[in-house]
Design a protein around this motif. Structure first.
Motif, PDB file in Angstrom:
ATOM      1  N   MET A 252       1.108 -38.563  -0.500  1.00 62.10           N
ATOM      2  CA  MET A 252       1.681 -38.966  -1.786  1.00 62.10           C
ATOM      3  C   MET A 252       1.300 -37.924  -2.820  1.00 62.10           C
ATOM      4  O   MET A 252       0.194 -37.367  -2.778  1.00 62.10           O
ATOM      5  CB  MET A 252       1.126 -40.324  -2.202  1.00 62.10           C
TER       6      MET A 252
ATOM      7  N   LYS B 166       7.042 -42.439  -8.625  1.00 58.73           N
ATOM      8  CA  LYS B 166       7.388 -43.055  -7.342  1.00 58.73           C
ATOM      9  C   LYS B 166       8.812 -43.583  -7.296  1.00 58.73           C
ATOM     10  O   LYS B 166       9.343 -43.845  -6.210  1.00 58.73           O
ATOM     11  CB  LYS B 166       6.398 -44.161  -7.000  1.00 58.73           C
TER      12      LYS B 166
ATOM     13  N   TYR C 248       6.864 -38.231  -2.418  1.00 61.12           N
ATOM     14  CA  TYR C 248       6.461 -38.306  -1.006  1.00 61.12           C
ATOM     15  C   TYR C 248       6.619 -36.942  -0.350  1.00 61.12           C
ATOM     16  O   TYR C 248       7.692 -36.334  -0.399  1.00 61.12           O
ATOM     17  CB  TYR C 248       7.314 -39.334  -0.277  1.00 61.12           C
TER      18      TYR C 248
ATOM     19  N   PHE D 197      -1.153 -40.201   2.867  1.00 62.17           N
ATOM     20  CA  PHE D 197      -0.282 -41.366   2.934  1.00 62.17           C
ATOM     21  C   PHE D 197      -0.835 -42.401   3.906  1.00 62.17           C
ATOM     22  O   PHE D 197      -1.188 -42.088   5.041  1.00 62.17           O
ATOM     23  CB  PHE D 197       1.126 -40.948   3.366  1.00 62.17           C
TER      24      PHE D 197
END
Length: 279
Positions: free
Chosen positions: A137, A146, A154, A188
């Motif tokens: 992330m 996000k 991502y 992540f």
């Protein structure tokens, strides 16, 4: 306690509508309420005028829109000149508001993270290589984007340097003047449920509710591993967002200063004010 909230831009003597319920709850509970000019503070313009309606007092709590750490320090200084002392000092605000300030204390309960100082490609590549490979992330010291998941939040594969940098460049573009500190890469971890927001005062969890992004969803996180670490930080008023990982373990997604954390409607204004008054 004196509660200070942003003023309504169109009616500067009244609280901003977003914080009106908390202002009303504080008055009902017998606390003094004052308004400040958030826009002036955020712009670094005439801080003394921006806080001119605040009385002197030893325990001032801000509930309002996010301020950069420098803007908060400017507000703290202007209040101090009036004899008003924020419960959360400028150094503690920065520790809570920016990830590098709290990460080491919560390292066992949050995804592995590395960060840069500034937004250069060379520093980003050095940080990326510290996490080696796999997905991550991406955010800056205070915030992710996000809602632009695939283009700016991502990173599917850290080993793909050019693709990772495209995500970083897009994050930098979207954050614009609000970009803070540097890039933060967080390993992540797949999560299985929406985030839960917990509210902590003087190192104790006082309230639990949904995250503002998923106001209809809530849960009861296991704080056994988290609680002593948050208490050890010694921060006066913070929020901790948690989510359950695929293996069932609750993980810290974010710690933030409670003064600028959004309160979803499922957490009553009266409950938050009562917790703040209890100290």
């Amino acid at each position: 306690m004196i509660l200070i909230v942003p003023s309504d831009p169109m009616r500067p003597r009244r609280p901003d509508e977003h914080f009106a319920a908390e202002a009303a709850a504080a008055r009902e509970a017998g606390a003094e309420v004052a308004v400040v000019d958030h826009d002036a503070l955020a712009a670094g313009a005439d801080a003394d005028r921006a806080v001119a309606r605040v009385s002197a007092g030893p325990d001032v709590v801000y509930r309002g829109w996010m301020l950069p750490a420098g803007g908060y320090a400017t507000m703290a200084d202007a209040l101090a000149r009036r004899g008003a002392t924020l419960r959360t000092g400028a150094a503690d605000y920065r520790r809570a508001h920016e990830l590098p300030g709290w990460y080491d204390a919560l390292r066992p309960v949050t995804p592995e993270s590395v960060w840069t100082h500034g937004d250069g490609r060379a520093a980003f590549d050095q940080a990326r290589e510290l996490l080696t490979d796999g997905p991550a992330m991406l955010r800056d010291y205070t915030k992710s984007v996000k809602h632009h998941w695939h283009e700016a939040a991502y990173v599917p594969e850290l080993a793909d340097a050019d693709a990772a940098w495209r995500v970083a460049s897009r994050l930098r573009e979207l954050r614009g003047e609000d970009f803070t500190g540097g890039f933060v890469l967080r390993r992540f971890e797949p999560l299985t449920a929406p985030e839960v927001r917990t509210w902590w005062i003087a190192g104790e969890a006082r309230l639990t509710g949904p995250h503002p992004d998923t106001p209809g969803d809530t849960g009861t996180p296991d704080l056994t591993a988290v609680a002593p670490l948050v208490a050890r930080l010694g921060l006066p008023f913070v929020t901790v967002d948690l989510a359950r990982r695929e293996d069932g373990v609750w993980r810290v997604v974010e710690l933030g200063d409670g003064q600028v954390s959004d309160r979803p409607g499922a957490v009553p204004a009266e409950a938050l004010i009562a917790a703040l008054l209890a100290g």
